[in-house]
Design an enzyme around this catalytic site. Structure first.
Site, PDB file in Angstrom:
ATOM      1  N   HIS A 159       0.873  -1.148  -0.088  1.00 40.25           N
ATOM      2  CA  HIS A 159       0.163   0.231   0.005  1.00 40.25           C
ATOM      3  C   HIS A 159       0.670   1.210  -0.022  1.00 40.25           C
ATOM      4  O   HIS A 159       0.346   2.425  -0.328  1.00 40.25           O
ATOM      5  CB  HIS A 159      -1.007   0.240   1.163  1.00 40.25           C
ATOM      6  CG  HIS A 159      -0.431   0.289   2.469  1.00 40.25           C
ATOM      7  ND1 HIS A 159       0.341  -0.732   3.155  1.00 40.25           N
ATOM      8  CD2 HIS A 159      -0.214   1.187   3.243  1.00 40.25           C
ATOM      9  CE1 HIS A 159       0.891  -0.105   4.332  1.00 40.25           C
ATOM     10  NE2 HIS A 159       0.454   1.214   4.514  1.00 40.25           N
ATOM     11  N   CYS A 160       2.157   1.391   0.303  1.00 39.63           N
ATOM     12  CA  CYS A 160       2.899   2.555   0.440  1.00 39.63           C
ATOM     13  C   CYS A 160       3.358   2.753  -0.979  1.00 39.63           C
ATOM     14  O   CYS A 160       3.592   4.018  -1.210  1.00 39.63           O
ATOM     15  CB  CYS A 160       4.180   2.117   1.303  1.00 39.63           C
ATOM     16  SG  CYS A 160       3.764   1.860   3.054  1.00 39.63           S
ATOM     17  N   GLY A 161       3.604   2.171  -1.906  1.00 34.08           N
ATOM     18  CA  GLY A 161       3.769   2.454  -3.235  1.00 34.08           C
ATOM     19  C   GLY A 161       2.829   2.188  -4.202  1.00 34.08           C
ATOM     20  O   GLY A 161       3.026   2.018  -5.397  1.00 34.08           O
TER      21      GLY A 161
END
Length: 80
Positions: free
Chosen positions: A63-65
């Site tokens: 989810h961070c990228g």
């Protein structure tokens, strides 16, 4: 250990999770099997992506990228 809950919901039935890299017993990754089973009980087909070097080692997950487009024209919260 990659966080399986830190993935991306792609549709009402499809979930993208970080590859688990758990212990392999009998040729099967038992963590991946467990995550797949739990999400299947909730009605999701889980697809895995290798984010180990790109995000996990940098203290992040899938989810961070990722960016996703969401329909915000209707209420997303459950009705009381």
């Amino acid at each position: 250990m990659p966080g399986a809950v830190n993935g991306v919901l792609l549709s009402p039935t499809s979930y993208l999770a970080p590859q688990q890299w758990g212990p392999v017993i009998g040729g099967r990754d038992i963590f991946t099997d467990a995550v797949t089973s739990v999400y299947a009980k909730a009605g999701f087909k889980t697809t895995y992506i290798d984010d180990w070097y790109t995000y996990h080692l940098g203290m992040g997950e899938v989810h961070c990228g990722t960016n996703t487009l969401r329909d915000a024209t209707a209420p997303w919260w459950p009705k009381a």
